[in-house]
Design a protein around this motif. Structure first.
Motif, PDB file in Angstrom:
ATOM      1  N   PHE A  51       0.832  -1.202   0.000  1.00 61.67           N
ATOM      2  CA  PHE A  51       0.000   0.000   0.000  1.00 61.67           C
ATOM      3  C   PHE A  51       0.864   1.247   0.000  1.00 61.67           C
ATOM      4  O   PHE A  51       2.061   1.206   0.265  1.00 61.67           O
ATOM      5  CB  PHE A  51      -0.908   0.007   1.232  1.00 61.67           C
ATOM      6  CG  PHE A  51      -0.159   0.119   2.525  1.00 61.67           C
ATOM      7  CD1 PHE A  51       0.072   1.368   3.097  1.00 61.67           C
ATOM      8  CD2 PHE A  51       0.326  -1.004   3.172  1.00 61.67           C
ATOM      9  CE1 PHE A  51       0.776   1.470   4.282  1.00 61.67           C
ATOM     10  CE2 PHE A  51       1.036  -0.905   4.353  1.00 61.67           C
ATOM     11  CZ  PHE A  51       1.254   0.333   4.914  1.00 61.67           C
ATOM     12  N   TRP A  66      -5.518   6.130   1.204  1.00 57.62           N
ATOM     13  CA  TRP A  66      -4.819   4.836   1.164  1.00 57.62           C
ATOM     14  C   TRP A  66      -4.940   4.267  -0.235  1.00 57.62           C
ATOM     15  O   TRP A  66      -6.042   4.024  -0.714  1.00 57.62           O
ATOM     16  CB  TRP A  66      -5.436   3.849   2.166  1.00 57.62           C
ATOM     17  CG  TRP A  66      -5.253   4.257   3.580  1.00 57.62           C
ATOM     18  CD1 TRP A  66      -5.959   5.195   4.255  1.00 57.62           C
ATOM     19  CD2 TRP A  66      -4.297   3.730   4.502  1.00 57.62           C
ATOM     20  NE1 TRP A  66      -5.510   5.310   5.534  1.00 57.62           N
ATOM     21  CE2 TRP A  66      -4.483   4.407   5.720  1.00 57.62           C
ATOM     22  CE3 TRP A  66      -3.306   2.764   4.417  1.00 57.62           C
ATOM     23  CZ2 TRP A  66      -3.715   4.148   6.838  1.00 57.62           C
ATOM     24  CZ3 TRP A  66      -2.549   2.491   5.536  1.00 57.62           C
ATOM     25  CH2 TRP A  66      -2.739   3.189   6.735  1.00 57.62           C
TER      26      TRP A  66
ATOM     27  N   ASN B  25      -5.063   2.742  15.041  1.00 59.06           N
ATOM     28  CA  ASN B  25      -5.766   3.375  13.931  1.00 59.06           C
ATOM     29  C   ASN B  25      -6.107   4.823  14.231  1.00 59.06           C
ATOM     30  O   ASN B  25      -6.845   5.448  13.474  1.00 59.06           O
ATOM     31  CB  ASN B  25      -7.031   2.591  13.604  1.00 59.06           C
ATOM     32  CG  ASN B  25      -6.686   1.276  12.944  1.00 59.06           C
ATOM     33  OD1 ASN B  25      -5.914   1.245  11.996  1.00 59.06           O
ATOM     34  ND2 ASN B  25      -7.210   0.181  13.477  1.00 59.06           N
ATOM     35  N   GLN B  27      -5.980   8.814  14.532  1.00 58.14           N
ATOM     36  CA  GLN B  27      -5.487   9.774  13.554  1.00 58.14           C
ATOM     37  C   GLN B  27      -4.380  10.641  14.138  1.00 58.14           C
ATOM     38  O   GLN B  27      -3.768  11.413  13.420  1.00 58.14           O
ATOM     39  CB  GLN B  27      -6.648  10.652  13.075  1.00 58.14           C
ATOM     40  CG  GLN B  27      -7.494  11.161  14.210  1.00 58.14           C
ATOM     41  CD  GLN B  27      -8.720  11.885  13.698  1.00 58.14           C
ATOM     42  OE1 GLN B  27      -8.621  12.655  12.770  1.00 58.14           O
ATOM     43  NE2 GLN B  27      -9.860  11.634  14.303  1.00 58.14           N
ATOM     44  N   TYR B  28      -4.155  10.486  15.428  1.00 55.25           N
ATOM     45  CA  TYR B  28      -3.116  11.316  16.049  1.00 55.25           C
ATOM     46  C   TYR B  28      -1.802  10.563  16.092  1.00 55.25           C
ATOM     47  O   TYR B  28      -1.734   9.424  16.550  1.00 55.25           O
ATOM     48  CB  TYR B  28      -3.546  11.722  17.465  1.00 55.25           C
ATOM     49  CG  TYR B  28      -4.818  12.519  17.431  1.00 55.25           C
ATOM     50  CD1 TYR B  28      -4.788  13.840  16.991  1.00 55.25           C
ATOM     51  CD2 TYR B  28      -6.032  11.958  17.796  1.00 55.25           C
ATOM     52  CE1 TYR B  28      -5.962  14.576  16.918  1.00 55.25           C
ATOM     53  CE2 TYR B  28      -7.190  12.678  17.727  1.00 55.25           C
ATOM     54  CZ  TYR B  28      -7.164  13.995  17.290  1.00 55.25           C
ATOM     55  OH  TYR B  28      -8.310  14.716  17.211  1.00 55.25           O
ATOM     56  N   LYS B  32      -0.630   7.047  18.064  1.00 58.40           N
ATOM     57  CA  LYS B  32      -0.221   5.934  17.222  1.00 58.40           C
ATOM     58  C   LYS B  32       1.135   5.403  17.677  1.00 58.40           C
ATOM     59  O   LYS B  32       1.328   4.205  17.851  1.00 58.40           O
ATOM     60  CB  LYS B  32      -0.088   6.448  15.792  1.00 58.40           C
ATOM     61  CG  LYS B  32      -0.769   5.595  14.767  1.00 58.40           C
ATOM     62  CD  LYS B  32      -0.529   6.203  13.407  1.00 58.40           C
ATOM     63  CE  LYS B  32      -1.646   5.857  12.475  1.00 58.40           C
ATOM     64  NZ  LYS B  32      -1.505   6.436  11.164  1.00 58.40           N
ATOM     65  N   ASN B  58       0.306  -0.799   8.926  1.00 57.18           N
ATOM     66  CA  ASN B  58      -0.254   0.433   8.382  1.00 57.18           C
ATOM     67  C   ASN B  58       0.417   1.680   8.935  1.00 57.18           C
ATOM     68  O   ASN B  58       0.286   2.754   8.364  1.00 57.18           O
ATOM     69  CB  ASN B  58      -1.761   0.504   8.658  1.00 57.18           C
ATOM     70  CG  ASN B  58      -2.504  -0.466   7.772  1.00 57.18           C
ATOM     71  OD1 ASN B  58      -1.938  -0.986   6.814  1.00 57.18           O
ATOM     72  ND2 ASN B  58      -3.760  -0.723   8.090  1.00 57.18           N
ATOM     73  N   GLN B  61       4.374   3.608   6.969  1.00 61.70           N
ATOM     74  CA  GLN B  61       4.748   4.735   6.109  1.00 61.70           C
ATOM     75  C   GLN B  61       4.654   6.016   6.915  1.00 61.70           C
ATOM     76  O   GLN B  61       3.604   6.638   6.992  1.00 61.70           O
ATOM     77  CB  GLN B  61       3.850   4.780   4.885  1.00 61.70           C
ATOM     78  CG  GLN B  61       4.174   3.654   3.935  1.00 61.70           C
ATOM     79  CD  GLN B  61       3.488   3.794   2.607  1.00 61.70           C
ATOM     80  OE1 GLN B  61       2.872   4.814   2.319  1.00 61.70           O
ATOM     81  NE2 GLN B  61       3.590   2.779   1.793  1.00 61.70           N
TER      82      GLN B  61
END
Lengths: 179, 902
Positions: A51, A66, B25, B27-28, B32, B58, B61
């Motif tokens: 991804f 994504w 998951n 968003q901060y 995370k 996830n 990146q």
């Protein structure tokens, strides 16, 4: 509670976040679209085994986009990314008429997913710059978009290489998500 | 039960994993990152957080280097348990390997190498290729190591993609660290390959020598190790190389020093100039001595290596014996090694000093050390003729202290000294005899008895002394018994008087009738016959001149020594064992083939029983000692037969009792015995390979199993289950398989019972087996039941009863089939061969050019099988007819016969 509260706050300040999946068969142009949106330029890509994720700021909405690999071997893992998704950008290679049927099947399989019930759908009929590319009406027909019920959707003719149609799509998306 | 109870199973409280999932998951970014840290913490303490795989991946990146490193760490740990999902990480690796930051590029390529998942290795080749040619040396050096890792996962891929050539190019890199790592990687690859991959040429040689001076200490070790394998073209080149390497001897790192020593020793073989060699030896001494001032653990490693070095080149440390003197606070393992080296360095020049030391050691408190010190004195005496007398006097002084174990040890070595210098020191025998009563260890007793027997003519009361031992003859250990026997015979031959004559009667009687020990019995019988047929001949044999011994204990075979010297500074030189004896991975493929060939060669005959070494304690232990050469008449003490003939095997099989002939795991039986068909290949069994076959032994059916564990895990808790089958075969007991360590195998014979879980329907030969263990899922595989394993030993039929049974059965019960691949080469061998499978010969006749054999067998439940075989000798194709009350078994029977007659 907390999440709801932050949502309310951010809507007051007009800065919202949304999680968006870019899906589609391999070689549809997903990665190119992502980086066109992110950096505004065309990058050379290789097939995405896995991804890419980038944030795109557009119209006061922070889109976490994504881009998932479209190869047959990776498609089963799309579902890992479904939860908490507000929108799907489904990219179709309009010149690849042979695989439109596969594209349709994959598309409708996604729409069946419980976790994506609330997600809006934006279809990019991509690669309009290529000769022999079908137009948006033909793609609508091929993907049987009219069968979609209980969900907001739209389709745009795009060319990621030329940068056409992408931001029109995002306009629609940001408006729909804000509403 | 009402439906409301379900509420107990649904709880509002979320577990840790869902909570982490939510945070991952988030968003901060901070949240995370914290979540990933929590996941890593849980992973480190052993909690299974593999279910969070996609959520963690996830987070991969990210711009944040810290977060990226944590995710990579997670990936290395769990990619193997989630091989399918690991593919999701590929794209990020590809991106990171092109990151502008060289640290991230190197991090990506290093992590890629640690992910051992077949499915994704191919995708990682392109990034690796790029990184091998990266502008940044840090990335290149990391990529070089990654090639070696990849080679371990998939050697073919590495060769196909040309990585080996790229790696070889890196030897000419302008950065010394890259050179060192390329060398390390190539050496590692070479170790796992049978083909020559890494060979140093004169061009690479100069590159390596240049890089040597500039790279880090561990890089230097890699390069030195590689250089020590280089075969210089001539003495000049060798001298040049050595000259360039000599400064490394002064390095502070012991590993560099030892590797340099190894390299110099190897190249010295080629150097012809005596001056140069002497000079080099002089240069090597100080660094080796310096190693002995390090921590005891390093001292030990150094000592083990020095032990090898002084065997090859004693001159290096000839003048340094003092540094090997034991300090009072040295750990015992260091002391023992130092003693060993002191013996090797002892010379006429320093022997006085050495003896003083040994004598001192012999009065210390540690029993093992004291014993070794006493032995050391003895070995010095044997080694240095001129010092022998001084050694003897030291030994006598020690005996006078009257410490029991010192006395016993002294007697053992004095016996060796007598053997080395016959007719020189016998005057001390009287002193030895004084300590006779205190002896309680078998070896000391045996030595003393040997001395008494050997010098019976000089010891006035030799008969009395021996007699005192005779009373306890039956209780003595075998070693002492053997010596008593021989000594008594010697006494009798030397003093053929009444006393000894009576003694010899007693001894021979004891040694032939009362004993269970075959060695003792055989030796006694030989003496007996010798004495009764020709006493003069007995004298010639028993009292023959004995060869003079030398001190060769604890020195290694020259070829082994050379091999070990080539492995200085590795575990091999510490163990004093060649690497392939304890590293199972290296070149395992080639040995495997040998095993298979061997197994094919011994198709018949079995050796499920442990490989037997007929124990002979009198022979096995002492190395240079005389005990084994008691007269020349010690035939029974020849070394244990390595390959006993077949009948002996059967006998032993009986003795061992096959009911519980479960072979312990440490028995090296895996490589013996007939090859069992592989039913569960290791590729299917996650590294567990199962080969098995039904066999019949001594009237019982067994399932012969071979389990090989090539996985990385320890496997235990094995269980086996058989599905319903035609004959109702089931395990008679639980599967007795010990814990199976990685890279080991075990064989077992599982007793089977019949008619336990019968399956309905027409007979078939299918046997479905399930094997499970605590670590892996349940494995299922299919086997075939060969009918002949049921043929019982009492299936022989008389001619008349055969005829009667044949007539009594209706013709419809006769089934015939042409066995096309079967062939009868000779009537007699076929009959013999079939008899081993319990198919018995009844009669034969000839019809035209064909032979007709009538045979009988008894199948399961005692069903008689009357067989008629028609064939021309030597021509393939046998017509097989069978008449039986249960003709439905015929197809299975034909299969069995075809197998037997193949």
């Amino acid at each position: 509670m907390g999440i709801l509260f932050t949502r309310m706050l951010s809507s007051v300040f007009g800065n919202r976040e949304a999680r968006i999946l870019v899906l589609g068969l391999d070689n549809a142009g997903k990665t190119t679209i992502l980086y066109r949106l992110h950096m505004g330029e065309v990058v050379s890509t290789i097939p995405t085994i896995g991804f890419n994720v980038e944030t795109v700021q557009y119209n006061n909405i922070k889109l976490q986009v994504w881009d998932l690999g479209g190869q047959t071997s990776i498609r089963p893992y799309w579902r890992c990314y479904f939860p908490n998704t507000q929108a799907i950008i489904y990219v179709v290679d309009s010149s690849d008429t042979d695989r439109l049927v596969t594209a349709k099947e994959e598309f409708h399989a996604i729409l069946e997913e419980d976790e994506l019930k609330g997600a809006v759908v934006l279809v990019y009929a991509n690669k309009q710059d290529l000769p022999g590319a079908l137009d948006d009406a033909a793609i609508t027909e091929a993907l049987e978009l009219h069968k979609i019920k209980n969900r907001q959707w739209t389709i745009f003719k795009t060319s990621a290489i030329k940068g056409e149609g992408l931001f029109e799509g995002l306009d629609w998306l940001s408006n729909t998500l804000k509403a | 039960m009402s439906g409301h109870d379900s509420k107990y199973f649904s709880t509002t409280k979320k577990g840790e994993i869902p909570e982490l999932k939510e945070e991952l998951n988030s968003q901060y970014k901070d949240k995370k990152k914290d979540a990933v840290k929590k996941v890593i913490a849980a992973m480190t303490v052993g909690k299974d957080v593999s279910s969070l795989f996609t959520d963690v991946v996830n987070c991969m990146q990210t711009e944040n280097l810290e977060l990226k490193k944590l995710v990579y760490l997670y990936l290395i740990n769990y990619a193997k348990s989630q091989p399918d999902l690991a593919i999701l990480a590929v794209n990020t690796f590809v991106k990171d390997s092109q990151d502008p930051n060289p640290l991230i590029r190197a991090l990506a390529v290093r992590t890629m190498g640690c992910i051992r998942v077949d499915k994704i290795t191919e995708y990682l080749c392109d990034p690796l290729q790029r990184c091998l040619k990266d502008d940044d040396p840090y990335v290149r050096k990391t990529a070089a190591i990654c090639v070696a890792k990849l080679y371990d996962i998939n050697a073919e891929l590495v060769e196909d993609r040309g990585f080996l050539d790229t790696l070889k190019d890196l030897i000419s890199d302008n950065n010394p660290m890259v050179v060192a790592n390329a060398v390390a990687a190539l050496a590692e690859i070479q170790e796992n390959s049978t083909r020559p991959i890494f060979e140093i040429t004169s061009h690479t040689l100069s590159k390596l020598l240049t890089a040597l001076n500039e790279c880090t200490e561990w890089g230097q070790v890699f390069i030195l190790d590689a250089l020590s394998r280089y075969k210089a073209a001539d003495a000049r080149e060798a001298e040049n190389i050595v000259e360039r390497v000599t400064p490394r001897l002064q390095h502070a790192n012991c590993a560099v020093v030892l590797s340099a020593v190894k390299m110099i020793l190897q190249q010295m073989e080629l150097i012809t100039s005596i001056d140069v060699v002497r000079n080099l030896c002089k240069k090597m001494a100080p660094p080796l001595v310096t190693l002995l001032s390090a921590e005891p653990e390093i001292q030990y490693v150094a000592l083990r290596n020095i032990n090898l070095i002084v065997q090859k080149r004693p001159t290096i440390l000839a003048h340094e014996i003092k540094v090997f003197f034991c300090k009072y606070n040295d750990p015992i393992y260091v002391k023992m090694e130092k003693l060993e080296i002191m013996i090797k360095l002892a010379s006429d020049r320093n022997v006085d000093q050495v003896l003083l030391e040994f004598k001192e050691y012999a009065t210390e408190v540690d029993v093992d050390f004291v014993r070794k010190a006493v032995r050391a004195i003895g070995r010095c005496a044997i080694k240095l003729e001129r010092a022998a007398e001084r050694c003897i006097s030291v030994l006598l002084e020690l005996i006078k202290i009257k410490v029991n174990y010192v006395v016993q040890e002294a007697i053992i070595v004095i016996k060796d000294i007598f053997r080395r210098y016959p007719n020189t020191y016998e005057s001390i025998i009287a002193t030895l005899c004084e300590s006779l009563d205190t002896l309680d260890e078998p070896e000391a007793k045996a030595s003393m008895i040997w001395i008494i027997g050997e010098y019976a003519e000089r010891i006035d009361n030799a008969d009395e002394l021996l007699e005192s031992f005779l009373e306890s003859f039956p209780e003595e250990p075998a070693m002492v018994q053997l010596q008593l026997l021989t000594a008594t015979v010697k006494l009798f031959l030397k003093k053929p008087t009444e006393g000894p004559q009576q003694m010899i009667q007693v001894v021979l009687n004891n040694a032939t009738v009362e004993t269970d020990n075959p060695d003792l019995r055989d030796r006694a019988y030989i003496y007996w016959r010798l004495l009764s047929t020709d006493p003069e001949a007995a004298k010639d044999v028993v009292l023959a001149e004995k060869p003079v011994i030398s001190d060769d204990s604890n020195s290694l075979d020259p070829s082994l020594l050379d091999e070990l010297l080539a492995n200085i500074a590795t575990l091999s030189s510490v163990y004093h064992k060649p690497p392939e004896t304890f590293v199972s991975r290296a070149k395992s493929t080639s040995t495997r083939q040998d095993d298979e060939e061997y197994a094919d060669a011994v198709e018949t005959g079995y050796s499920e029983s442990p490989s037997y070494t007929v124990e002979n304690p009198a022979v096995t232990s002492t190395s240079s000692s005389t005990v084994r050469q008691t007269g020349s008449a010690a035939p029974a003490s020849s070394s244990a037969p390595t390959s006993p003939p077949a009948p002996v095997q059967d006998l032993l099989g009986d003795l061992i009792g096959l009911d519980n002939a479960i072979v312990p795991v440490d028995q090296p039986t895996a490589s013996y015995g007939p090859a069992l068909p592989v039913l569960l290949p290791s590729s299917t069994g996650q590294g567990l390979q199962i080969s098995a076959q039904l066999v019949r032994r001594d009237g019982q059916v067994f399932y012969s199993l071979l389990l090989e564990n090539s996985s990385q895990m320890v496997l235990d808790g094995f269980m086996i289950q058989f599905n319903k089958n035609t004959f109702g075969l089931a395990a008679a007991g639980p599967l007795q398989i010990p814990t199976l360590q990685p890279a080991t195998s075990t064989r077992t014979l599982l007793p089977m019972v019949l008619f336990q879980n019968l399956s309905p329907g027409p007979p078939n030969s299918l046997l479905q087996v399930a094997v499970k263990n605590n670590q892996q899922p349940v494995w299922y595989f299919n086997d075939k039941i060969p009918l002949h394993i049921f043929f019982s030993e009492d299936g022989r039929m008389e001619r008349t009863s055969f005829l009667e049974t044949w007539k009594a059965l209706p013709d419809s019960n006769e089934v015939a089939k042409d066995l096309l691949v079967a062939v009868i080469h000779s009537i007699d061998t076929t009959i013999e061969h079939l008899a081993t499978a319990n198919v018995f010969f009844v009669a034969k006749r000839k019809n035209a050019n064909k032979d007709i054999l009538y045979m009988s067998a008894k199948g399961p439940r005692g069903i008689p099988l009357l067989i008629e075989l028609t064939a021309a000798v030597g021509v393939p194709g046998v017509k097989c007819a069978v008449k039986t009350p249960s003709p439905e078994l015929a197809p299975l029977f034909f299969d069995a016969m075809e197998n037997l007659l193949k």
